[in-house]
Design a protein around this motif. Structure first.
Motif, PDB file in Angstrom:
ATOM      1  N   LEU A  33      77.511 -37.455 -85.662  1.00  0.00           N
ATOM      2  CA  LEU A  33      77.145 -36.154 -85.100  1.00  0.00           C
ATOM      3  C   LEU A  33      75.820 -36.225 -84.359  1.00  0.00           C
ATOM      4  CD1 LEU A  33      77.658 -33.021 -84.956  1.00  0.00           C
ATOM      5  CD2 LEU A  33      76.226 -32.877 -86.992  1.00  0.00           C
ATOM      6  N   LEU A  34      74.825 -36.842 -84.971  1.00  0.00           N
ATOM      7  CA  LEU A  34      73.512 -36.911 -84.331  1.00  0.00           C
ATOM      8  C   LEU A  34      73.509 -37.827 -83.116  1.00  0.00           C
ATOM      9  CD1 LEU A  34      70.791 -36.691 -87.094  1.00  0.00           C
ATOM     10  CD2 LEU A  34      71.754 -34.943 -85.626  1.00  0.00           C
ATOM     11  N   SER A  35      74.342 -38.857 -83.123  1.00  0.00           N
ATOM     12  CA  SER A  35      74.436 -39.710 -81.934  1.00  0.00           C
ATOM     13  C   SER A  35      74.941 -38.885 -80.755  1.00  0.00           C
ATOM     14  CB  SER A  35      75.378 -40.887 -82.184  1.00  0.00           C
ATOM     15  OG  SER A  35      74.813 -41.760 -83.111  1.00  0.00           O
ATOM     16  N   GLY A  36      75.972 -38.109 -80.984  1.00  0.00           N
ATOM     17  CA  GLY A  36      76.496 -37.246 -79.932  1.00  0.00           C
ATOM     18  C   GLY A  36      75.488 -36.203 -79.498  1.00  0.00           C
ATOM     19  N   LEU A  37      74.794 -35.621 -80.458  1.00  0.00           N
ATOM     20  CA  LEU A  37      73.791 -34.601 -80.149  1.00  0.00           C
ATOM     21  C   LEU A  37      72.648 -35.199 -79.330  1.00  0.00           C
ATOM     22  CD1 LEU A  37      72.717 -31.703 -80.556  1.00  0.00           C
ATOM     23  CD2 LEU A  37      71.621 -32.535 -82.652  1.00  0.00           C
ATOM     24  N   ARG A  38      72.165 -36.362 -79.742  1.00  0.00           N
ATOM     25  CA  ARG A  38      71.078 -37.010 -78.993  1.00  0.00           C
ATOM     26  C   ARG A  38      71.509 -37.360 -77.568  1.00  0.00           C
ATOM     27  NH1 ARG A  38      66.643 -38.406 -82.052  1.00  0.00           N
ATOM     28  NH2 ARG A  38      66.979 -38.482 -84.281  1.00  0.00           N
ATOM     29  N   GLU A  39      72.754 -37.821 -77.422  1.00  0.00           N
ATOM     30  CA  GLU A  39      73.254 -38.147 -76.088  1.00  0.00           C
ATOM     31  C   GLU A  39      73.318 -36.891 -75.221  1.00  0.00           C
ATOM     32  OE1 GLU A  39      77.332 -39.831 -74.130  1.00  0.00           O
ATOM     33  OE2 GLU A  39      76.701 -40.716 -76.022  1.00  0.00           O
ATOM     34  N   PHE A  40      73.828 -35.803 -75.785  1.00  0.00           N
ATOM     35  CA  PHE A  40      73.892 -34.543 -75.043  1.00  0.00           C
ATOM     36  C   PHE A  40      72.498 -34.076 -74.640  1.00  0.00           C
ATOM     37  CE2 PHE A  40      73.258 -29.947 -75.430  1.00  0.00           C
ATOM     38  CZ  PHE A  40      73.985 -29.507 -74.332  1.00  0.00           C
ATOM     39  N   LEU A  41      71.576 -34.090 -75.599  1.00  0.00           N
ATOM     40  CA  LEU A  41      70.225 -33.616 -75.319  1.00  0.00           C
ATOM     41  C   LEU A  41      69.507 -34.526 -74.318  1.00  0.00           C
ATOM     42  CD1 LEU A  41      69.152 -32.429 -78.876  1.00  0.00           C
ATOM     43  CD2 LEU A  41      69.764 -31.005 -76.910  1.00  0.00           C
ATOM     44  N   ALA A  42      69.789 -35.814 -74.364  1.00  0.00           N
ATOM     45  CA  ALA A  42      69.171 -36.738 -73.400  1.00  0.00           C
ATOM     46  C   ALA A  42      69.635 -36.414 -71.979  1.00  0.00           C
ATOM     47  CB  ALA A  42      69.513 -38.177 -73.752  1.00  0.00           C
ATOM     48  N   GLU A  43      70.886 -36.016 -71.852  1.00  0.00           N
ATOM     49  CA  GLU A  43      71.408 -35.661 -70.525  1.00  0.00           C
ATOM     50  C   GLU A  43      70.674 -34.461 -69.933  1.00  0.00           C
ATOM     51  OE1 GLU A  43      75.641 -35.166 -70.482  1.00  0.00           O
ATOM     52  OE2 GLU A  43      75.987 -37.200 -71.209  1.00  0.00           O
ATOM     53  N   ILE A  44      70.220 -33.560 -70.797  1.00  0.00           N
ATOM     54  CA  ILE A  44      69.472 -32.397 -70.298  1.00  0.00           C
ATOM     55  C   ILE A  44      67.966 -32.598 -70.492  1.00  0.00           C
ATOM     56  CG2 ILE A  44      71.397 -30.787 -70.502  1.00  0.00           C
ATOM     57  CD1 ILE A  44      70.131 -29.732 -73.100  1.00  0.00           C
ATOM     58  N   ARG A  45      67.601 -33.869 -70.723  1.00  0.00           N
ATOM     59  CA  ARG A  45      66.199 -34.301 -70.813  1.00  0.00           C
ATOM     60  C   ARG A  45      65.414 -33.610 -71.936  1.00  0.00           C
ATOM     61  NH1 ARG A  45      65.883 -37.736 -66.716  1.00  0.00           N
ATOM     62  NH2 ARG A  45      66.873 -37.295 -64.749  1.00  0.00           N
ATOM     63  N   ILE A  46      66.063 -33.500 -73.083  1.00  0.00           N
ATOM     64  CA  ILE A  46      65.405 -32.962 -74.270  1.00  0.00           C
ATOM     65  C   ILE A  46      65.335 -34.086 -75.295  1.00  0.00           C
ATOM     66  CG2 ILE A  46      65.530 -31.273 -76.149  1.00  0.00           C
ATOM     67  CD1 ILE A  46      65.184 -29.910 -73.459  1.00  0.00           C
ATOM     68  N   GLY A  47      64.127 -34.394 -75.733  1.00  0.00           N
ATOM     69  CA  GLY A  47      63.942 -35.418 -76.759  1.00  0.00           C
ATOM     70  C   GLY A  47      63.959 -34.789 -78.143  1.00  0.00           C
ATOM     71  N   VAL A  48      64.491 -35.522 -79.100  1.00  0.00           N
ATOM     72  CA  VAL A  48      64.507 -35.053 -80.485  1.00  0.00           C
ATOM     73  C   VAL A  48      63.727 -36.066 -81.307  1.00  0.00           C
ATOM     74  CG1 VAL A  48      65.919 -34.374 -82.451  1.00  0.00           C
ATOM     75  CG2 VAL A  48      66.786 -34.025 -80.144  1.00  0.00           C
ATOM     76  N   PRO A  49      62.471 -35.752 -81.627  1.00  0.00           N
ATOM     77  CA  PRO A  49      61.682 -36.717 -82.406  1.00  0.00           C
ATOM     78  C   PRO A  49      62.212 -36.845 -83.838  1.00  0.00           C
ATOM     79  CG  PRO A  49      60.460 -34.666 -82.109  1.00  0.00           C
ATOM     80  CD  PRO A  49      61.729 -34.535 -81.312  1.00  0.00           C
ATOM     81  N   VAL A  50      62.019 -38.025 -84.397  1.00  0.00           N
ATOM     82  CA  VAL A  50      62.449 -38.278 -85.768  1.00  0.00           C
ATOM     83  C   VAL A  50      61.430 -37.650 -86.716  1.00  0.00           C
ATOM     84  CG1 VAL A  50      62.952 -40.079 -87.459  1.00  0.00           C
ATOM     85  CG2 VAL A  50      63.567 -40.421 -85.059  1.00  0.00           C
TER      86      VAL A  50
END
Length: 182
Positions: A104-121
């Motif tokens: 789930l998080l891999s997909g979420l990170r990929e989606f957010l990367a496409e819209i240039r949003i970083g998700v820090p750990v």
């Protein structure tokens, strides 16, 4: 090629190479199989920490490293959990929670990367990872560990803790991600 620049990637490649080796040593019967699989997983875990550390201090981050590092981590953890569950050495429910969160998080990170949003750990997610890696190590060690260590019990306990933290941190990441979906 410059070793200093490429060492983090070489460590990631080593971690990927540990995956089929882990499968082979896992099926060795007796204490040797337990000990070798735990030792190999430990080495792979150290390469995970070391490649990130080296990449940061030597400023040797690369696109291939950014791509392969999380894949190597997820494949290693998923493989170990699948083996442990298949052989009755880990509980199914926490293993499912951990693997599903990673997908789930891999997909979420990929989606957010496409819209240039970083998700820090988060720090809690780092603690989750530590509990998860320790759990898998102790579960792999199992009966190969000294009796006083109670490896199987400790591993199962840590796996449930990691699963709980998986749900908490996964929810937090998902909540953050949902704010950017519309």
């Amino acid at each position: 090629m410059n070793l200093r620049k490429n060492l983090p990637n070489y460590l990631t490649y080593l971690r990927i190479a540990c995956i089929p080796a882990l499968i082979v040593v896992f099926i060795i019967p007796g204490a040797w199989g337990y000990t070798l699989s735990a030792g190999l997983f430990f080495v792979a875990g150290v390469t995970d920490w070391l490649d990130g550390y080296v990449a940061r201090i030597w400023q040797a981050q690369s696109n291939i490293g950014r791509f392969l590092d999380p894949i190597a981590d997820k494949l290693l953890v998923a493989t170990a959990l699948l083996l442990l569950v298949a052989y009755g050495r880990a509980d199914l429910l926490p293993a499912i929670a951990i693997v599903c969160r990673e997908i789930l998080l891999s997909g979420l990170r990929e989606f957010l990367a496409e819209i240039r949003i970083g998700v820090p750990v988060s720090k809690l997610a780092k603690f989750k990872t530590a509990a998860q890696m320790a759990a898998i190590f102790f579960l792999l060690l199992g009966a190969g560990g000294p009796d006083w260590l109670h490896s199987e019990f400790l591993g199962r306990l840590l796996l449930w803790l990691a699963a709980l933290l998986t749900l908490v941190t996964g929810y937090a990441y998902l909540k953050t991600g949902l704010r950017h979906m519309g």
